[in-house]
Write an enzyme that holds these catalytic residues in place. Structure first.
Site, PDB file in Angstrom:
ATOM      1  N   CYS A 189       0.484  10.387   9.713  1.00 56.24           N
ATOM      2  CA  CYS A 189       1.110  11.200   8.665  1.00 56.24           C
ATOM      3  C   CYS A 189       2.447  11.809   9.060  1.00 56.24           C
ATOM      4  CB  CYS A 189       0.153  12.297   8.232  1.00 56.24           C
ATOM      5  SG  CYS A 189      -1.256  11.627   7.343  1.00 56.24           S
TER       6      CYS A 189
HETATM    7  N1  LIG Z   1      -5.090   9.641   7.552  1.00 54.01           N
HETATM    8  C1  LIG Z   1      -4.858  10.946   7.349  1.00 54.01           C
HETATM    9  O1  LIG Z   1      -5.141  11.798   8.210  1.00 54.01           O
HETATM   10  C2  LIG Z   1      -4.268  11.427   6.051  1.00 54.01           C
HETATM   11  C3  LIG Z   1      -4.293  12.797   5.753  1.00 54.01           C
HETATM   12  C4  LIG Z   1      -3.719  13.233   4.558  1.00 54.01           C
HETATM   13  C5  LIG Z   1      -3.117  12.324   3.710  1.00 54.01           C
HETATM   14  N2  LIG Z   1      -3.090  10.994   4.032  1.00 54.01           N
HETATM   15  C6  LIG Z   1      -2.469  10.064   3.080  1.00 54.01           C
HETATM   16  O2  LIG Z   1      -3.514   9.367   2.419  1.00 54.01           O
HETATM   17  C7  LIG Z   1      -3.133   8.004   2.163  1.00 54.01           C
HETATM   18  C8  LIG Z   1      -4.133   7.060   2.793  1.00 54.01           C
HETATM   19  O3  LIG Z   1      -4.084   7.224   4.187  1.00 54.01           O
HETATM   20  P1  LIG Z   1      -5.176   6.539   5.141  1.00 54.01           P
HETATM   21  O4  LIG Z   1      -4.901   7.025   6.517  1.00 54.01           O
HETATM   22  O5  LIG Z   1      -6.529   6.694   4.557  1.00 54.01           O
HETATM   23  O6  LIG Z   1      -4.724   5.007   5.016  1.00 54.01           O
HETATM   24  P2  LIG Z   1      -5.454   3.723   5.634  1.00 54.01           P
HETATM   25  O7  LIG Z   1      -4.362   2.792   5.983  1.00 54.01           O
HETATM   26  O8  LIG Z   1      -6.425   4.143   6.676  1.00 54.01           O
HETATM   27  O9  LIG Z   1      -6.291   3.136   4.415  1.00 54.01           O
HETATM   28  C9  LIG Z   1      -5.741   2.596   3.269  1.00 54.01           C
HETATM   29  C10 LIG Z   1      -6.749   1.638   2.647  1.00 54.01           C
HETATM   30  O10 LIG Z   1      -6.259   1.193   1.384  1.00 54.01           O
HETATM   31  C11 LIG Z   1      -6.613  -0.166   1.221  1.00 54.01           C
HETATM   32  N3  LIG Z   1      -5.768  -0.770   0.189  1.00 54.01           N
HETATM   33  C12 LIG Z   1      -4.458  -1.127   0.249  1.00 54.01           C
HETATM   34  N4  LIG Z   1      -4.050  -1.613  -0.935  1.00 54.01           N
HETATM   35  C13 LIG Z   1      -5.121  -1.563  -1.778  1.00 54.01           C
HETATM   36  C14 LIG Z   1      -5.327  -1.901  -3.136  1.00 54.01           C
HETATM   37  N5  LIG Z   1      -4.345  -2.411  -3.886  1.00 54.01           N
HETATM   38  N6  LIG Z   1      -6.559  -1.713  -3.652  1.00 54.01           N
HETATM   39  C15 LIG Z   1      -7.564  -1.216  -2.902  1.00 54.01           C
HETATM   40  N7  LIG Z   1      -7.427  -0.853  -1.625  1.00 54.01           N
HETATM   41  C16 LIG Z   1      -6.218  -1.034  -1.051  1.00 54.01           C
HETATM   42  C17 LIG Z   1      -6.416  -0.746   2.619  1.00 54.01           C
HETATM   43  O11 LIG Z   1      -7.111  -1.972   2.771  1.00 54.01           O
HETATM   44  C18 LIG Z   1      -6.988   0.383   3.482  1.00 54.01           C
HETATM   45  O12 LIG Z   1      -8.376   0.210   3.685  1.00 54.01           O
HETATM   46  C19 LIG Z   1      -1.708   7.881   2.703  1.00 54.01           C
HETATM   47  O13 LIG Z   1      -0.806   8.138   1.666  1.00 54.01           O
HETATM   48  C20 LIG Z   1      -1.636   8.975   3.747  1.00 54.01           C
HETATM   49  O14 LIG Z   1      -0.313   9.422   3.963  1.00 54.01           O
HETATM   50  C21 LIG Z   1      -3.664  10.535   5.179  1.00 54.01           C
END
Ligand SMILES: NC(=O)c1ccc[n+]([C@@H]2O[C@H](COP(=O)([O-])OP(=O)(O)OC[C@H]3O[C@@H](n4cnc5c(N)ncnc54)[C@H](O)[C@@H]3O)[C@@H](O)[C@H]2O)c1
Length: 441
Positions: A259
């Site tokens: 992030c």
């Molecule tokens: N990881 C964190 O600690 C955290 C904390 C707060 C906010 N965020 C935000 O949350 C969001 C997600 O982060 P994350 O770490 O969970 O990401 P991640 O990369 O771990 O997971 C994303 C998932 O989305 C799936 N995906 C991609 N395109 C898709 C589609 N068209 N349909 C269905 N699934 C699809 C991917 O296969 C993957 O499993 C980001 O915007 C991130 O900035 C993350």
């Protein structure tokens, strides 16, 4: 109420199991077939405390996973949790957001739905998503996520605030539904109910502020090193002042993870796209990029700039404790620098999946991962430090609890570079180690 969660990464998977725990019928949708298959078998694709237990408890009952967007047809609420990584220029790459929106659109009919954007998206994105869905009966709600990896399940059940951004605050239906969903949390949790743009900005502002605190202290740590001050004592005293607060004041080798680095860069781009020069936030990013190089140079200087064939035990692979996430990990950046300069690295992390991810990242043959390379990934800390020319701490685990008498007899040279200022320096020095922290000796 049936709820769909799109994207089953760190945010989406925790959202899915958490909502199932609250009693909702949840469908997790992901484009990754292997992940979906494993999730339906109760196997967790990522490491977070308590996550696999919760997954096993609900999968096949309140919770299922699929690659098919059909499932959103009878869902009242859809949470969008896909990734928003960094593109080549530093912007948030919204490819996954828009392709998921398109897939959702293909399933919409006349029925009313609420689409909740949990992913971190640049200011204005909720409005654009609504525009794409303007012909449908869909309310778009901005609901940024604040969970911290490493304690993500705890954070889901104990949020500090819930931010909700709406198109029109006069229109009560989506506000009421969102409040109903979040009514399962403790009553005292503050709700911030606002417009889309403010909600989107709260997320970036919060991350940028925390990152700035870290970079501020890291910049001070360099001066501290030169003038002989102890940054740990300096920040302890600063933190007693309630206006400053004692959190996020630890000097170290920089912020990392999925992030902060990308969100700071995306915020800089948003300033630039609006013709405003982001001086402070840009400096935050620059200080962070430099910090690991500064620390690496400190190690190199110790060896008169020649670390060829020196053995380094790097303690910490993931970007923080209790996670397997290597994204932007400072430990990995340091390993890259050490290897590039001819060193031999023995890497360790307490989390098995973090070690596995490192083996995969460097494309090490698993059967040979422990020999035959300049990089070894080991599951035992004492094996890792054996014969090391130096120990380098890169993740903020409390390594003080380890047996330093045993470590002392295992290493070749008693030198520790503590990139997280986590060790009790006095104790380590008494054992005969040379100690080099960040802004403290
Ligand atoms: N990881 C964190 O600690 C955290 C904390 C707060 C906010 N965020 C935000 O949350 C969001 C997600 O982060 P994350 O770490 O969970 O990401 P991640 O990369 O771990 O997971 C994303 C998932 O989305 C799936 N995906 C991609 N395109 C898709 C589609 N068209 N349909 C269905 N699934 C699809 C991917 O296969 C993957 O499993 C980001 O915007 C991130 O900035 C993350």
């Amino acid at each position: 109420m049936k709820i769909s969660v799109i994207g089953t990464g760190y945010v989406g998977l925790i959202q899915s199991v958490g909502l199932a725990e609250f009693g909702f019928d949840v469908v997790g949708i992901d484009i990754d077939e292997t992940k979906v298959k494993r999730l339906n078998e109760g196997k967790c694709p990522l490491y977070e405390d308590d996550l696999e237990e919760l997954l096993k408890k609900h999968v096949g009952n309140k919770l299922k996973f699929t690659t098919s967007y059909d499932e959103i047809k009878d869902s009242a609420v859809i949470f969008l949790c896909v990734g928003t990584p960094q593109d080549d220029e530093g912007n948030a790459d919204l490819r996954f957001i828009y392709s998921a929106t398109e897939s959702i659109k293909n399933q919409l009919d006349d029925g009313y739905k609420i689409l909740v954007i949990k992913s971190t998206v640049p200011i204005g994105t909720n409005r654009k998503i609504k525009e794409l869905l303007k012909d449908y009966n869909v309310a778009v709600v901005s609901n940024p996520e604040f969970l911290r990896e490493g304690i993500a399940v705890y954070d889901f059940f104990n949020p500090e605030r819930i931010v909700l951004g709406f198109e029109n605050l006069e229109y009560k239906k989506p506000i009421d539904v969102m409040k109903e969903i979040y009514s399962h949390f403790d009553n005292n949790i503050p709700f911030i109910i606002t417009d889309w743009e403010s909600a989107e900005m709260i997320k970036y502002a919060s991350n940028a502020f925390l990152a700035t605190k870290i970079s501020f202290v890291n910049e001070l740590s360099k001066l501290s090193d030169e003038v002989g001050a102890d940054i740990k004592i300096v920040t302890k005293a600063m933190g007693i002042d309630k206006r400053i607060g004692n959190k996020f004041l630890n000097a170290g080798i920089g912020y990392a993870g999925s992030c902060f680095p990308k969100d700071i860069k995306a915020l800089i781009k948003q300033f630039e796209n609006n013709n405003i020069s982001p001086k402070l936030i840009k400096a935050t990013d620059e200080v962070n990029e430099e910090q690991i190089c500064w620390f690496f140079n400190k190690i190199k200087n110790y060896y008169n700039n020649d670390i060829n064939q020196k053995i380094f035990a790097v303690l910490g692979l993931a970007f923080k404790p209790n996670t397997d996430d290597l994204r932007e990990s400072r430990g990995i950046k340091l390993i890259d620098l050490l290897l590039k300069n001819g060193a031999i690295v023995k890497g360790f992390d307490y989390v098995e999946k973090a070690r596995e991810n490192t083996i995969n990242r460097y494309k090490l043959d698993k059967s040979k991962a422990f020999y035959g390379y300049n990089l070894y990934i080991l599951e035992d800390l004492y094996e890792t430090v054996k014969d090391a020319d130096a120990i380098v701490i890169t993740t903020e685990y409390n390594f003080n609890n380890e047996d330093w008498e045993k470590i002392k007899t295992a290493v070749k040279n008693k030198v520790v570079f503590d990139g997280r200022n986590i060790l009790n320096a006095e104790k380590i020095k008494k054992l005969g180690f040379e100690y080099y922290g960040v802004g403290r000796k």
